[in-house]
Design a protein around this motif. Sequence first.
Motif, PDB file in Angstrom:
ATOM      1  N   THR A  84      -3.012   7.848   7.724  1.00  0.00           N
ATOM      2  CA  THR A  84      -3.080   7.496   6.308  1.00  0.00           C
ATOM      3  C   THR A  84      -4.334   8.064   5.639  1.00  0.00           C
ATOM      4  N   PRO A  85      -5.530   7.932   6.243  1.00  0.00           N
ATOM      5  CA  PRO A  85      -6.715   8.483   5.574  1.00  0.00           C
ATOM      6  C   PRO A  85      -6.681  10.001   5.426  1.00  0.00           C
ATOM      7  N   THR A  86      -5.924  10.689   6.266  1.00  0.00           N
ATOM      8  CA  THR A  86      -5.795  12.146   6.116  1.00  0.00           C
ATOM      9  C   THR A  86      -5.012  12.486   4.856  1.00  0.00           C
ATOM     10  N   VAL A  87      -3.995  11.685   4.550  1.00  0.00           N
ATOM     11  CA  VAL A  87      -3.266  11.886   3.292  1.00  0.00           C
ATOM     12  C   VAL A  87      -4.215  11.677   2.116  1.00  0.00           C
ATOM     13  N   ALA A  88      -5.021  10.637   2.191  1.00  0.00           N
ATOM     14  CA  ALA A  88      -5.977  10.364   1.112  1.00  0.00           C
ATOM     15  C   ALA A  88      -6.950  11.527   0.940  1.00  0.00           C
ATOM     16  N   MET A  89      -7.457  12.059   2.048  1.00  0.00           N
ATOM     17  CA  MET A  89      -8.374  13.196   1.970  1.00  0.00           C
ATOM     18  C   MET A  89      -7.679  14.427   1.388  1.00  0.00           C
ATOM     19  N   SER A  90      -6.403  14.571   1.673  1.00  0.00           N
ATOM     20  CA  SER A  90      -5.659  15.729   1.167  1.00  0.00           C
ATOM     21  C   SER A  90      -5.413  15.634  -0.330  1.00  0.00           C
ATOM     22  N   VAL A  91      -5.271  14.419  -0.846  1.00  0.00           N
ATOM     23  CA  VAL A  91      -5.150  14.252  -2.303  1.00  0.00           C
ATOM     24  C   VAL A  91      -6.396  14.800  -2.990  1.00  0.00           C
ATOM     25  N   LEU A  92      -7.554  14.506  -2.424  1.00  0.00           N
ATOM     26  CA  LEU A  92      -8.800  15.023  -2.983  1.00  0.00           C
ATOM     27  C   LEU A  92      -8.904  16.534  -2.793  1.00  0.00           C
ATOM     28  N   LYS A  93      -8.552  16.986  -1.610  1.00  0.00           N
ATOM     29  CA  LYS A  93      -8.635  18.420  -1.289  1.00  0.00           C
ATOM     30  C   LYS A  93      -7.822  19.254  -2.273  1.00  0.00           C
ATOM     31  N   HIS A  94      -6.613  18.800  -2.589  1.00  0.00           N
ATOM     32  CA  HIS A  94      -5.709  19.572  -3.445  1.00  0.00           C
ATOM     33  C   HIS A  94      -5.806  19.179  -4.917  1.00  0.00           C
ATOM     34  N   ASN A  95      -6.739  18.259  -5.228  1.00  0.00           N
ATOM     35  CA  ASN A  95      -6.861  17.790  -6.607  1.00  0.00           C
ATOM     36  C   ASN A  95      -5.495  17.340  -7.125  1.00  0.00           C
ATOM     37  N   ALA A  96      -4.791  16.583  -6.288  1.00  0.00           N
ATOM     38  CA  ALA A  96      -3.414  16.197  -6.572  1.00  0.00           C
ATOM     39  C   ALA A  96      -3.348  15.033  -7.548  1.00  0.00           C
ATOM     40  N   ALA A  97      -2.168  14.878  -8.137  1.00  0.00           N
ATOM     41  CA  ALA A  97      -1.935  13.757  -9.049  1.00  0.00           C
ATOM     42  C   ALA A  97      -1.782  12.449  -8.290  1.00  0.00           C
ATOM     43  N   GLY A  98      -1.393  12.551  -7.014  1.00  0.00           N
ATOM     44  CA  GLY A  98      -1.206  11.340  -6.216  1.00  0.00           C
ATOM     45  C   GLY A  98      -0.761  11.687  -4.816  1.00  0.00           C
ATOM     46  N   GLY A  99      -0.378  10.668  -4.077  1.00  0.00           N
ATOM     47  CA  GLY A  99       0.080  10.864  -2.709  1.00  0.00           C
ATOM     48  C   GLY A  99       0.973   9.725  -2.278  1.00  0.00           C
ATOM     49  N   ILE A 100       1.888  10.020  -1.364  1.00  0.00           N
ATOM     50  CA  ILE A 100       2.742   8.992  -0.775  1.00  0.00           C
ATOM     51  C   ILE A 100       2.574   9.026   0.730  1.00  0.00           C
ATOM     52  N   ILE A 101       2.257   7.865   1.298  1.00  0.00           N
ATOM     53  CA  ILE A 101       2.146   7.711   2.745  1.00  0.00           C
ATOM     54  C   ILE A 101       3.385   6.954   3.211  1.00  0.00           C
ATOM     55  N   ILE A 102       4.121   7.546   4.133  1.00  0.00           N
ATOM     56  CA  ILE A 102       5.325   6.911   4.665  1.00  0.00           C
ATOM     57  C   ILE A 102       4.931   6.248   5.977  1.00  0.00           C
ATOM     58  N   SER A 103       4.605   4.972   5.886  1.00  0.00           N
ATOM     59  CA  SER A 103       4.131   4.226   7.046  1.00  0.00           C
ATOM     60  C   SER A 103       4.170   2.738   6.751  1.00  0.00           C
ATOM     61  N   ALA A 104       4.615   1.971   7.732  1.00  0.00           N
ATOM     62  CA  ALA A 104       4.583   0.509   7.609  1.00  0.00           C
ATOM     63  C   ALA A 104       3.402  -0.072   8.375  1.00  0.00           C
ATOM     64  N   SER A 105       2.371   0.751   8.583  1.00  0.00           N
ATOM     65  CA  SER A 105       1.114   0.303   9.189  1.00  0.00           C
ATOM     66  C   SER A 105       1.358  -0.420  10.505  1.00  0.00           C
ATOM     67  N   HIS A 106       0.978  -1.708  10.581  1.00  0.00           N
ATOM     68  CA  HIS A 106       1.024  -2.459  11.827  1.00  0.00           C
ATOM     69  C   HIS A 106       2.371  -3.141  12.065  1.00  0.00           C
ATOM     70  N   ASN A 107       3.343  -2.954  11.161  1.00  0.00           N
ATOM     71  CA  ASN A 107       4.654  -3.569  11.367  1.00  0.00           C
ATOM     72  C   ASN A 107       5.397  -2.896  12.529  1.00  0.00           C
ATOM     73  N   PRO A 108       6.378  -3.576  13.123  1.00  0.00           N
ATOM     74  CA  PRO A 108       7.119  -3.017  14.267  1.00  0.00           C
ATOM     75  C   PRO A 108       7.860  -1.724  13.937  1.00  0.00           C
ATOM     76  N   SER A 109       8.387  -1.087  14.984  1.00  0.00           N
ATOM     77  CA  SER A 109       8.974   0.251  14.876  1.00  0.00           C
ATOM     78  C   SER A 109      10.116   0.347  13.879  1.00  0.00           C
ATOM     79  N   GLU A 110      10.891  -0.735  13.732  1.00  0.00           N
ATOM     80  CA  GLU A 110      12.067  -0.670  12.866  1.00  0.00           C
ATOM     81  C   GLU A 110      11.712  -0.707  11.388  1.00  0.00           C
ATOM     82  N   TRP A 111      10.469  -0.994  11.085  1.00  0.00           N
ATOM     83  CA  TRP A 111      10.014  -1.027   9.696  1.00  0.00           C
ATOM     84  C   TRP A 111       9.561   0.355   9.231  1.00  0.00           C
TER      85      TRP A 111
END
Length: 447
Positions: free
Chosen positions: A75-102
């Motif tokens: 997730t923090p790599t996506v955040a760093m890439s938003v800054l790197k590319h001067n992007a309008a935003g970013g989407i992280i596809i991850s349910a963090s600590h939730n189980p695999s089916e999430w």
Amino acid sequence: MALMISVSGIRGVYGSDLTPQNLTRFTAAYGTWLKGGNVVVGRDTRVTGQICEDIVCATLQSVGCNVIKVGVVPTPTVAMSVLKHNAAGGIIISASHNPSEWNALKLLNSKSEFLDSEQGQRVIEISESESFDYKKFDEIGTLSEDPNALEDHIDRILDLPYIDADLIASKNYTIAIDPVNGTGGIAVPPLLEKLGVSTIHKINEAPNGLFAHNPEPLPEHLEDICKLVVEKNCDLGIVTDPDSDRLALVTDKGELFGEEYTQVAAFELILEKNPGACATNLSSSRAAEDMARKYGQQCHRSAVGEINVVKKMQEVDAVIGGEGNGGVINPNLHYGRDALVGTAMILQILAERDVSASEYRAGLPDYFMRKGKVQLEGIDGDAVLEQAETVFADMQPDTTDGVKINFEDGWVHLRKSNTEPIIRIYSEGTTPEKAEELAEKVRKKVF
């Protein structure tokens, strides 16, 4: 369980709660709100990650956004890439600590921060009204890839003036890692190698999204890494959650360092070099205040939630921040939790002091936390909180987020859950018994 919708995104079990339809609807709303521009998309290792990524990218293009895919990264790599590319935003596809089916969509703004309540509410409104701005065939967005996002993130960490890779390398550390089959298996080894770590022992490193144990880095889930540290005579054990924004540690004795103490150690590294304000949330350990006080500084408290800590950090110009769940927020890099920079900072402070992890942890104050909850069936949660505020009025409770009551030898924090019909009751004391005693004292007076 129904789809969980909040200002920071959507989350649910894929195929029942989280479906292609609501992925499309929410992504289209986000892209419409952005009004085009570059959008970075990354994901964790979950089995449903690729299909979610395909849906998200195509939908973003359909509303005129130019997609930059960074692949399977923390997730923090996506955040760093938003800054790197001067992007309008970013989407992280991850349910963090939730189980695999999430799975989930987590949304970033142009500052690489999670959406605040106003921004997130606007996305929700667009989603509910289905007022999407789909583009004609000659106005759709483009699709490109950035294969160097993780390498660039690691390099930025090594560029921090207080991270001395040569010093760390001189210690010939042996490290054990448990990335629980998430992005840490991809990200932590190359970081450690660039820091000169001589030997790395791994368990659950295959990035297949089939989590070998419950992915939340809590003590009851970390027995194997504790054993590995002892068996391999390691200097430190490193545990990350699936999207690598939380960091838990195991000492050289195979004992848990304590998630609450990850940020405390990070605070010390920064405060010693650059004294200033720091910030964490109301439910984090009092050890954070102790560390700030050691360097003559104030630890400011925010409502629970990463974006709330970030807002507080910006308000007080904090030099470091975090959360007691193993989240380190280093504004020298970006305003978000980052297990990679946290790892480098922990190794740096151990190397500078030339002490073992167990020796360093022994020098930190000991507090003990208790986490409980009360079901709200037939109970008015707001009335409970009002009662707590009234009963303990002479103790000037903090009502920033629920009600927090500070006692001389601990504290109790009551707050309504955003996702369940419960009130959470967190308490901390100088002993486990004191934490329990304080929680029971409050419970008896307000329920």
